[in-house]
Design a protein around this motif. Sequence first.
Motif, PDB file in Angstrom:
ATOM      1  N   THR A  17       0.822  -1.215   0.000  1.00  0.00           N
ATOM      2  CA  THR A  17       0.000   0.000   0.000  1.00  0.00           C
ATOM      3  C   THR A  17       0.854   1.263   0.000  1.00  0.00           C
ATOM      4  O   THR A  17       0.405   2.325   0.431  1.00  0.00           O
ATOM      5  CB  THR A  17      -0.954   0.002   1.217  1.00  0.00           C
ATOM      6  N   SER A  18       2.095   1.143  -0.493  1.00  0.00           N
ATOM      7  CA  SER A  18       2.997   2.288  -0.589  1.00  0.00           C
ATOM      8  C   SER A  18       3.505   2.451  -2.021  1.00  0.00           C
ATOM      9  O   SER A  18       3.394   1.536  -2.842  1.00  0.00           O
ATOM     10  CB  SER A  18       4.200   2.108   0.347  1.00  0.00           C
ATOM     11  N   GLY A 104       7.955  -2.269   5.084  1.00  0.00           N
ATOM     12  CA  GLY A 104       7.512  -3.617   4.758  1.00  0.00           C
ATOM     13  C   GLY A 104       6.728  -3.679   3.470  1.00  0.00           C
ATOM     14  O   GLY A 104       6.774  -4.681   2.748  1.00  0.00           O
ATOM     15  N   ASN A 105       5.973  -2.624   3.162  1.00  0.00           N
ATOM     16  CA  ASN A 105       5.220  -2.619   1.913  1.00  0.00           C
ATOM     17  C   ASN A 105       6.143  -2.586   0.701  1.00  0.00           C
ATOM     18  O   ASN A 105       6.004  -3.399  -0.220  1.00  0.00           O
ATOM     19  CB  ASN A 105       4.259  -1.428   1.890  1.00  0.00           C
ATOM     20  N   MET A 328       1.043  -0.320   7.700  1.00  0.00           N
ATOM     21  CA  MET A 328       2.429  -0.437   7.263  1.00  0.00           C
ATOM     22  C   MET A 328       2.846  -1.909   7.329  1.00  0.00           C
ATOM     23  O   MET A 328       2.475  -2.628   8.257  1.00  0.00           O
ATOM     24  CB  MET A 328       3.349   0.385   8.160  1.00  0.00           C
ATOM     25  N   GLY A 329       3.612  -2.342   6.338  1.00  0.00           N
ATOM     26  CA  GLY A 329       4.029  -3.738   6.314  1.00  0.00           C
ATOM     27  C   GLY A 329       4.872  -4.125   7.510  1.00  0.00           C
ATOM     28  O   GLY A 329       4.714  -5.214   8.082  1.00  0.00           O
ATOM     29  N   THR A 330       5.765  -3.232   7.916  1.00  0.00           N
ATOM     30  CA  THR A 330       6.613  -3.541   9.063  1.00  0.00           C
ATOM     31  C   THR A 330       5.801  -3.583  10.348  1.00  0.00           C
ATOM     32  O   THR A 330       6.066  -4.395  11.234  1.00  0.00           O
ATOM     33  CB  THR A 330       7.732  -2.498   9.199  1.00  0.00           C
ATOM     34  N   ALA A 331       4.792  -2.716  10.456  1.00  0.00           N
ATOM     35  CA  ALA A 331       3.920  -2.757  11.628  1.00  0.00           C
ATOM     36  C   ALA A 331       3.094  -4.037  11.637  1.00  0.00           C
ATOM     37  O   ALA A 331       2.785  -4.580  12.700  1.00  0.00           O
ATOM     38  CB  ALA A 331       3.007  -1.533  11.656  1.00  0.00           C
TER      39      ALA A 331
END
Length: 401
Positions: A17-18, A104-105, A328-331
Motif C-alpha cells: 500500500t505504498s 515492509g510494503n 504499514m508492512g513492518t507494523a
Amino acid sequence: MMTQQTKIPATYMRGGTSKGVFFRLQDLPLDAQTPGAARDALLLRVVGSPDLYGKQIDGMGNGTSSTSKAVIVSPATRPDHDVDYLFGQVAIDRPFVDWSGNCGNLSAAVGAFAIQSGLLDAARVPKDGVAVVRIWQANIGKTIIAHIPMTGGQVQELGDFELDGVTFPAAEVVLEFLDPAADEEGNGAHSTNSTNSTNSAMFPTGRVIDDLEVPGIGTLRATMINAGIPTIFIEAQAVGCTGTELQDAINGDARALAMFETIRTHGAVRMGLVQTLEQAAQRQHTPKVAFVAPPVSYTASGGRQVHAGDIDLLVRALSMGKLHHAMMGTAAVAIGAAAAIPGTLVNLAAGGGERAAVRFGHPSGTLRVGAAAVQKDGEWSVVKAVMSRSARILMEGWVRA
C-alpha cells in the motif's frame, strides 16, 4: 545557481500500500552512492521535499507518508543473499530523510525490481514458477525472502490477489521476514542522522506489558516491541478510541494527533531508541504507535463491511504523525509477532492463547499475518513472520533532480 538538472535512471513502483522511487546504487551520482548529505539532498529533491504546502507538487511524492519514499538496491554484500536493500523515509515538510527503519510494503517490490534491473544472477531466476529472492535489509540488518511469480521469463505483476488498500488486484508476492526482532546491527545502520538502539531484546524493557507514564495523558498499559519495526501498542479505549476509526477521524483532530505523538516520543525514550524527547521528535519514522481493540464490525474506508466474525482484532497505526490509510508492512510484522506471544496487548485483544496467525481489521479492510514465536530461557523470539503483498511497476525511465 544550477541551470541544468541531473538525469538519473529510476523506477517508480507500488509495493503493498505504498509507492516509492527505486534506484540501483550504481546509477546514482557518485557523491550519492555513499550515505551522507549529498544522498539525502538528492532524494529530497527527487521526491519534492521540503514542501511547506505539504503536497510535494515539484517531485515524485504525493504528500503522504505512504508515498514519500525512496529505495536503493545494490548487489549483495552478504553471503547467501542476492541484493542489499536500503530504504529512506523522506519527510514531507522538512529537509530530513529517516534511515532508521524498513518499509515492509516496499519490501514486496524489491525482488521484482532486482530481477527486472538485472541485479539477480540469471541462473536463480526460473522462466516460469517462483523466483526466490534473498534480500538483505540494510537499515535494520535483517533478511527478507521474497517469492516472486514468474511467467515466460518475466516478473508476473498481474493476477487475482486482492490487497485491501489497493484498488486493483495483482499477482501475490509472499514475504518472509526472518528473525524480525531488532538488534544492534540494525535500526538505522546506514543513517547519518539517527540515534540507534543497542538493546537486542524483542521487548526492550524485558516485559510484554509496561506501564508507560505520559505527562498530561496518564499511565497507559503498553506493549513495546522491536519486531519488523519498533512499535508501541496501546489499548484503544484507554485513549478514547474504539479501534474502528478511519483516517479523517484521527487526522482531522489536532488534539488526537498531538496526543499520539506525545505517547510515541515518550515510548521511544522508554524503549531506548533515543535518549531525549527532542531526538524522538526528529525521528518520526520509528517507533510507530498503534492502538488495538477486540473485534467489532465496522465499515472500511472503501465502503466494505468488515464483520467482527471475520477478524481476530482491530488495529490502527500512525505513520509520520498521521493515521495510516491501511497498515504499514513492518507494523504488520510487529502485530504478527506480538499476537504470537501470550500476554501482549495484541494477543489479549485477539482473545489470548497461542496464535500462529491473526487477521486484523485496519482502516481499508483486513490483513492476515503469521508468525512463529519460541520461548527459550524465559525470553521470547520470533523465527519469522509471513505475509502476502503485491507490487507493480508504475513508470520506468529517468527522474531529474
